[in-house]
Motif scaffolding. Sequence first.
Motif, PDB file in Angstrom:
ATOM      1  N   SER A  32       0.823  -1.212   0.000  1.00 50.41           N
ATOM      2  CA  SER A  32       0.000   0.000   0.000  1.00 50.41           C
ATOM      3  C   SER A  32       0.856   1.261   0.000  1.00 50.41           C
ATOM      4  O   SER A  32       0.568   2.217  -0.732  1.00 50.41           O
ATOM      5  CB  SER A  32      -0.913  -0.004   1.229  1.00 50.41           C
ATOM      6  N   THR A  36       0.928   1.744  -4.155  1.00 48.38           N
ATOM      7  CA  THR A  36      -0.288   2.543  -4.390  1.00 48.38           C
ATOM      8  C   THR A  36      -0.192   3.913  -3.733  1.00 48.38           C
ATOM      9  O   THR A  36      -1.121   4.716  -3.875  1.00 48.38           O
ATOM     10  CB  THR A  36      -1.527   1.816  -3.843  1.00 48.38           C
ATOM     11  N   ARG A  39      -3.178   5.067  -1.636  1.00 44.21           N
ATOM     12  CA  ARG A  39      -4.512   5.225  -2.230  1.00 44.21           C
ATOM     13  C   ARG A  39      -5.393   4.009  -1.949  1.00 44.21           C
ATOM     14  O   ARG A  39      -6.615   4.140  -1.829  1.00 44.21           O
ATOM     15  CB  ARG A  39      -4.395   5.437  -3.745  1.00 44.21           C
ATOM     16  N   VAL A  40      -4.804   2.828  -1.894  1.00 39.78           N
ATOM     17  CA  VAL A  40      -5.525   1.611  -1.516  1.00 39.78           C
ATOM     18  C   VAL A  40      -4.998   1.173  -0.165  1.00 39.78           C
ATOM     19  O   VAL A  40      -3.800   0.923  -0.017  1.00 39.78           O
ATOM     20  CB  VAL A  40      -5.333   0.485  -2.556  1.00 39.78           C
ATOM     21  N   HIS A  41      -5.879   1.093   0.815  1.00 39.26           N
ATOM     22  CA  HIS A  41      -5.440   0.778   2.173  1.00 39.26           C
ATOM     23  C   HIS A  41      -4.890  -0.646   2.255  1.00 39.26           C
ATOM     24  O   HIS A  41      -5.330  -1.552   1.541  1.00 39.26           O
ATOM     25  CB  HIS A  41      -6.616   0.935   3.138  1.00 39.26           C
ATOM     26  N   GLY A 182     -14.272  -2.690  -1.785  1.00 37.37           N
ATOM     27  CA  GLY A 182     -14.736  -1.455  -2.391  1.00 37.37           C
ATOM     28  C   GLY A 182     -14.865  -0.280  -1.441  1.00 37.37           C
ATOM     29  O   GLY A 182     -14.760   0.878  -1.873  1.00 37.37           O
ATOM     30  N   MET A 185     -11.999   2.300  -1.355  1.00 36.16           N
ATOM     31  CA  MET A 185     -11.894   3.004  -2.626  1.00 36.16           C
ATOM     32  C   MET A 185     -12.993   4.059  -2.777  1.00 36.16           C
ATOM     33  O   MET A 185     -12.778   5.111  -3.387  1.00 36.16           O
ATOM     34  CB  MET A 185     -11.971   2.006  -3.786  1.00 36.16           C
ATOM     35  N   THR A 218     -10.643   1.987   6.104  1.00 34.54           N
ATOM     36  CA  THR A 218     -10.896   3.408   5.861  1.00 34.54           C
ATOM     37  C   THR A 218     -10.528   4.252   7.069  1.00 34.54           C
ATOM     38  O   THR A 218      -9.716   5.172   6.987  1.00 34.54           O
ATOM     39  CB  THR A 218     -12.382   3.622   5.507  1.00 34.54           C
TER      40      THR A 218
END
Length: 254
Positions: A32, A36, A39-41, A182, A185, A218
Amino acid sequence: MFEILEKAAEHNGLVTAFAVVGLIVLISGQISKHLTFGRVHGSAIAIVIGLALAYWGGLRTGGHKGLADLSLFGGIGLMGGAMLRDFAIVATAFEVQATEARKAGLIGAVSLMLGTILPFIVGASIAYAFGYSDPVSMTTIGAGAITYIVGPVTGAAIGATPDVMALSIATGLVKAIIVMVGTPMAARFLALKTPRSAMVFGGLAGTVSGVSAGLAATDRKLVPYGALIATFHTGLGCLMGPSVLFFTTKALMG
């Protein structure tokens, strides 16, 4: 040396399971951070890695429990079983502040109802499209779209066949995976920043495991609030599935 470590891992399955999961979380965090750029946990990446390993384990052994079918990773079956899962879900409730929970109010109740009825309609419609036109099958698969727990509970109550109940569980699992991966994101688009928004999201999404994992990826502080409403969602689905939803489907389909 390797044989000693292997025997120690087999005889201490739960410890091995925690070590494996910890390693996956560590690797996911690095992916991550460096691939990324946050941006993506890492939790979402860990879920995907876990699913891939479970699939590999099932192919390797021909079993039904993923890595847990391998003796070396047998402890993963206990770690991921119902006992520790339900304990973790219940434990999240201790972090809920009552003043924040009351803020959900009417919108929380509405989201809970919508999160029960809309997935059922989608699931029942898909079941009908694939040839399951009898009310029992449609209700069971539709209930599975609410959560993978509601599906078999409803199916057992109204006399569904084992294959239909299996489909209902699969439907719920697909939904849970989509919510898990999802949520991080779509968090910015959904404005998942406050306890109230998390409770509304939990009511709409419904699946406890999906909501908990998705919100953990999140913002960990939101997990208790989303899980709280999602837990009520499962109970509501179990009540409505074999009764209101079944009789409504039966009346419509004849």
